[in-house]
Design an enzyme around this catalytic site. Sequence first.
Site, PDB file in Angstrom:
ATOM      1  N   GLY A   1       0.827  -1.206   0.000  1.00 60.32           N
ATOM      2  CA  GLY A   1       0.000   0.000   0.000  1.00 60.32           C
ATOM      3  C   GLY A   1       0.859   1.252   0.000  1.00 60.32           C
ATOM      4  CG  ASP A   2       0.570   3.707   2.404  1.00 68.29           C
ATOM      5  OD1 ASP A   2      -0.545   4.226   2.311  1.00 68.29           O
ATOM      6  OD2 ASP A   2       0.916   2.983   3.343  1.00 68.29           O
TER       7      ASP A   2
ATOM      8  CE  LYS B   1      -3.418   1.913  -3.831  1.00 70.35           C
ATOM      9  NZ  LYS B   1      -2.358   1.547  -2.885  1.00 70.35           N
TER      10      LYS B   1
ATOM     11  N   GLY C   1      -6.296   5.731   2.053  1.00 77.58           N
ATOM     12  CA  GLY C   1      -6.224   7.184   2.183  1.00 77.58           C
ATOM     13  C   GLY C   1      -5.420   7.747   1.057  1.00 77.58           C
ATOM     14  CG  HIS C   2      -6.649   8.819  -2.318  1.00 78.62           C
ATOM     15  ND1 HIS C   2      -7.012   7.583  -2.802  1.00 78.62           N
ATOM     16  CD2 HIS C   2      -7.755   9.553  -2.265  1.00 78.62           C
ATOM     17  CE1 HIS C   2      -8.295   7.586  -3.016  1.00 78.62           C
ATOM     18  NE2 HIS C   2      -8.766   8.762  -2.712  1.00 78.62           N
TER      19      HIS C   2
ATOM     20  CD  GLN D   1      -6.567  -1.385   1.808  1.00 78.05           C
ATOM     21  OE1 GLN D   1      -7.323  -2.108   1.202  1.00 78.05           O
ATOM     22  NE2 GLN D   1      -6.973  -0.255   2.338  1.00 78.05           N
TER      23      GLN D   1
ATOM     24  N   GLY E   1      -1.782   8.486  10.543  1.00 76.18           N
ATOM     25  CA  GLY E   1      -0.679   9.370  10.912  1.00 76.18           C
ATOM     26  C   GLY E   1       0.564   8.633  11.386  1.00 76.18           C
TER      27      GLY E   1
HETATM   28  P1  IMP Z   1      -7.032  -3.041   8.248  1.00 76.80           P
HETATM   29  O1  IMP Z   1      -7.102  -2.898   6.774  1.00 76.80           O
HETATM   30  O2  IMP Z   1      -7.462  -1.796   8.989  1.00 76.80           O
HETATM   31  O3  IMP Z   1      -7.722  -4.271   8.745  1.00 76.80           O
HETATM   32  O4  IMP Z   1      -5.481  -3.226   8.628  1.00 76.80           O
HETATM   33  C1  IMP Z   1      -4.760  -4.409   8.285  1.00 76.80           C
HETATM   34  C2  IMP Z   1      -3.343  -4.080   7.850  1.00 76.80           C
HETATM   35  O5  IMP Z   1      -3.396  -3.392   6.598  1.00 76.80           O
HETATM   36  C3  IMP Z   1      -2.583  -3.157   8.796  1.00 76.80           C
HETATM   37  O6  IMP Z   1      -1.222  -3.544   8.787  1.00 76.80           O
HETATM   38  C4  IMP Z   1      -2.733  -1.769   8.160  1.00 76.80           C
HETATM   39  O7  IMP Z   1      -1.673  -0.915   8.508  1.00 76.80           O
HETATM   40  C5  IMP Z   1      -2.691  -2.157   6.699  1.00 76.80           C
HETATM   41  N1  IMP Z   1      -3.382  -1.177   5.835  1.00 76.80           N
HETATM   42  C6  IMP Z   1      -4.709  -1.025   5.647  1.00 76.80           C
HETATM   43  N2  IMP Z   1      -4.966  -0.048   4.774  1.00 76.80           N
HETATM   44  C7  IMP Z   1      -3.777   0.436   4.363  1.00 76.80           C
HETATM   45  C8  IMP Z   1      -3.385   1.450   3.420  1.00 76.80           C
HETATM   46  O8  IMP Z   1      -4.185   2.110   2.749  1.00 76.80           O
HETATM   47  N3  IMP Z   1      -2.043   1.627   3.289  1.00 76.80           N
HETATM   48  C9  IMP Z   1      -1.127   0.903   3.974  1.00 76.80           C
HETATM   49  N4  IMP Z   1      -1.447  -0.047   4.840  1.00 76.80           N
HETATM   50  C10 IMP Z   1      -2.759  -0.280   5.043  1.00 76.80           C
END
Ligand code: IMP
Length: 419
Positions: free
Chosen positions: A7-8, A11, A35-36, A218, A296
């Site tokens: 992720g991040d 995109k 999040g973007h 993600q 954050g």
């Molecule tokens: P969840 O998606 O809130 O269930 O989190 C599960 C895992 O995915 C955790 O390690 C989060 O930090 C990671 N995660 C979820 N969404 C993102 C994202 O948009 N970017 C990076 N990591 C994410």
Amino acid sequence: MLGTQWGDEGKGKAVDYLADRMDFVVRYQGGNNAGHTVVAQGRVLKLHLIPSGILYPHITSVIADGLVVDPRVLLEEMDTLTELGIDVSRLAVSGNAHLIMPYHLELEKVTERFLGKNALGTTKRGIGPAYADKAARIGLRVQDLFDPGIFREKLDVVLKEKNLVLTKVYNRLPLAPERIVEDYLGYAERLRPHVADTSKLLDDGLRAGKNVLLEGAQGTLLDLDKGTYPFVTSSNPVAGYALASAGVGPKEVDRVIGIAKAYVTRVGAGPFPTEEHGPDGDRLAERGQEFGTTTGRKRRCGWFDAVILRYAARVNGLTELFLTKLDVLSGSETVKVCTAYRAEGETFEDFPPHQSLFHRAEPFYEELEGWRDELDGARSFDDLPAAARAYVRRLGELADVPISVVSVGPAREQSLPVP
Ligand code: IMP
């Protein structure tokens, strides 16, 4: 279009680059865990749920079946956009998408705490519990909001069990159904004009020759099946799922675009072979502004990993790559790329098939010449220093997928087509 790492990958930038040619931008999984950061009317805006396609008046933004939607968050984002003068009337939400309910948030809080040192470090947005209920067939969907009798009936069934867990297992207060019904049926009235048969909407569009961009949140390594389970999210960012969620057949796909950052980051717990704990990692975090849009949190940072890129290319069938944040690497004498792992005396050029091997994987690095110059002023690929161009070419070679665009900053003119 999807992320090839954890992720991040940036995109949002790629969506922006492609937006002119698109008629629909569709989110196909996840929820407000994504999040973007976008800049609209001179204001920095963080969108977690609504696809960033909403910023373009010619694009219809779609929330497909495979999402879990927190209606309170959705309405808040719609309000913020409206305040900024952005028209949200072109937002379509699938009636089949699942709802994140207040007990999902409550339960995730207590279960993450309960896991102690084994916690996943989730975003605490109720994503996992909502997908768990979907699979257990006790989820409530967006369409249920429009049949108050059914909504209440389903809620009563599920809340009975959730309240027992909350009170008897976790010693928390029970949630009152009346409050939930009142809140959610209130949201329903506002959401009604946006709820649509999104699969039909997209099919009509495709038949009329329109372009559709399916956008994953993600990344591949956070995929429930293909990622580093259990340190993953509860949905499927991989390309295959995009079709299941949007309700579009594989014949319609022309391009599968993987987004890769020029180094790697990860938020939350789980294995990360190229992670740099020392000054190199700090430098990437600082230069790349690697702090989560949703929580954050400071992101863990490390060198580029070609093993996971090759894996992402394979499991998604990537036809091209969009490489982001190359500018962050400037100023290092050398840049490293992981080309294989060593684990238990063996060398792995492919992603190891078992989790324990990946946990023990030691990166094998190839060192390439670095470059001193800042890259953000480059306006074409040929403006880049020779060492930066060589780095990009090498990554494409290692992935065996062509890199079509490289970005060196947030502005659109900083996305450089690769000749
Ligand atoms: P969840 O998606 O809130 O269930 O989190 C599960 C895992 O995915 C955790 O390690 C989060 O930090 C990671 N995660 C979820 N969404 C993102 C994202 O948009 N970017 C990076 N990591 C994410």
